[in-house]
Design a protein around this motif. Structure first.
Motif, PDB file in Angstrom:
ATOM      1  N   TYR A 108       0.827  -1.208   0.000  1.00 43.47           N
ATOM      2  CA  TYR A 108       0.000   0.000   0.000  1.00 43.47           C
ATOM      3  C   TYR A 108       0.860   1.256   0.000  1.00 43.47           C
ATOM      4  N   ALA A 109       1.991   1.227   0.697  1.00 40.15           N
ATOM      5  CA  ALA A 109       2.890   2.382   0.674  1.00 40.15           C
ATOM      6  C   ALA A 109       3.425   2.620  -0.737  1.00 40.15           C
ATOM      7  N   ALA A 110       3.809   1.541  -1.418  1.00 39.69           N
ATOM      8  CA  ALA A 110       4.308   1.683  -2.789  1.00 39.69           C
ATOM      9  C   ALA A 110       3.239   2.269  -3.699  1.00 39.69           C
ATOM     10  N   TYR A 113       2.747   6.071  -2.775  1.00 41.82           N
ATOM     11  CA  TYR A 113       3.890   6.884  -3.169  1.00 41.82           C
ATOM     12  C   TYR A 113       4.098   6.900  -4.684  1.00 41.82           C
ATOM     13  N   GLY A 114       3.594   5.873  -5.371  1.00 38.67           N
ATOM     14  CA  GLY A 114       3.850   5.716  -6.803  1.00 38.67           C
ATOM     15  C   GLY A 114       2.636   6.002  -7.650  1.00 38.67           C
ATOM     16  N   LYS A 115       1.924   4.943  -8.068  1.00 40.15           N
ATOM     17  CA  LYS A 115       0.812   5.127  -8.997  1.00 40.15           C
ATOM     18  C   LYS A 115      -0.320   5.949  -8.409  1.00 40.15           C
ATOM     19  N   ALA A 170      -5.224  -7.768  -0.882  1.00 41.10           N
ATOM     20  CA  ALA A 170      -4.067  -6.929  -1.200  1.00 41.10           C
ATOM     21  C   ALA A 170      -3.359  -7.395  -2.465  1.00 41.10           C
ATOM     22  N   ILE A 171      -3.105  -8.701  -2.577  1.00 38.15           N
ATOM     23  CA  ILE A 171      -2.379  -9.213  -3.740  1.00 38.15           C
ATOM     24  C   ILE A 171      -3.203  -9.053  -5.012  1.00 38.15           C
ATOM     25  N   GLY A 178       0.207  -2.884 -10.954  1.00 35.26           N
ATOM     26  CA  GLY A 178       1.573  -3.016 -11.434  1.00 35.26           C
ATOM     27  C   GLY A 178       2.461  -4.005 -10.720  1.00 35.26           C
ATOM     28  N   TRP A 179       1.923  -4.731  -9.723  1.00 34.88           N
ATOM     29  CA  TRP A 179       2.768  -5.664  -8.999  1.00 34.88           C
ATOM     30  C   TRP A 179       2.130  -7.041  -8.950  1.00 34.88           C
ATOM     31  N   PRO A 180       2.112  -7.759 -10.070  1.00 38.43           N
ATOM     32  CA  PRO A 180       1.585  -9.130 -10.054  1.00 38.43           C
ATOM     33  C   PRO A 180       2.513 -10.037  -9.256  1.00 38.43           C
TER      34      PRO A 180
END
Length: 216
Positions: A108-110, A113-115, A170-171, A178-180
């Protein structure tokens, strides 16, 4: 009771929990992308400005996914997805905290901060330069869990719990932003598919998932 929810993974985990328990609770869908959950009339319910929030029959409110799980489990104890006794409940909490600390919180932080930077930059402290760190932590946590799942089909051995629901939501969300799952984690992939095949996984999807292709 009334559940304030929205198109995000933590509300989805609560919807999965309700589906597994066959609970029907009225729900109010908040426009999280539009910031409805940050308006003053909602922040009085949860100063963190986050969903889900459960409004009780006496007009009081419970925020935070874990607290909502706890309240509903104690109100409707069967079937148990935290635990039927003190030992099971402690074991579930242990594993829930491990997967939150090592996988879901970095994920969740990624995202924030990102997308999600443009959406969240006026709502919270965001550190776009830090995205690689949470991503590395998340992937390290997935590899750690993959090894453990080589001998178990659920996160807490031998029983489905809220830890499975929190991580699955979450997954599934992460894959859409963007994170499979890395392809070299077969045990985690097997676990994921096992949860995805449960009716509660599809039932809990927010209607916006059809529009965006992101599962939440």
């Amino acid at each position: 009771m009334l559940l304030y929810h929205g198109a995000r993974p933590n509300p989805r985990a609560v919807r999965m929990f309700m589906a597994e328990k066959q609970l029907v609770i009225p729900m109010c869908d908040m426009d999280v992308d539009g910031g409805e959950n940050r308006r003053p009339e909602f922040v009085v319910r949860n100063p963190a400005g986050q969903v889900p929030v459960l409004e009780l029959n006496d007009g009081s409110w419970i925020a935070e996914t874990g607290a909502i799980f706890q309240y509903l489990e104690e109100t409707y104890p069967e079937p148990a997805f935290i635990g039927s006794n003190v030992e099971e409940r402690a074991e579930t909490r242990l594993w829930q905290r491990r997967i939150e600390r090592r996988i879901t919180e970095p994920l969740y932080a990624a995202f924030h901060y990102g997308k999600g930077f443009e959406m969240y930059k006026t709502r919270m402290l965001v550190l776009p330069e830090c995205v690689p760190g949470p991503v590395a932590l998340m992937e390290d946590g997935m590899r750690w869990l993959n090894a453990l799942l080589s001998v178990h089909s659920t996160i807490v051995p031998r029983r489905l719990t809220i830890a499975d629901m929190v991580l699955f939501a979450a997954i599934d969300f992460g894959a859409g932003v963007g994170w499979p799952l890395p392809i070299d984690l077969p045990h985690l992939a097997r676990w994921f598919q096992g949860i995805a095949d449960r009716p509660s996984a599809e039932f809990s999807l927010h209607p916006r998932s059809l529009q965006t292709g992101i599962h939440y």
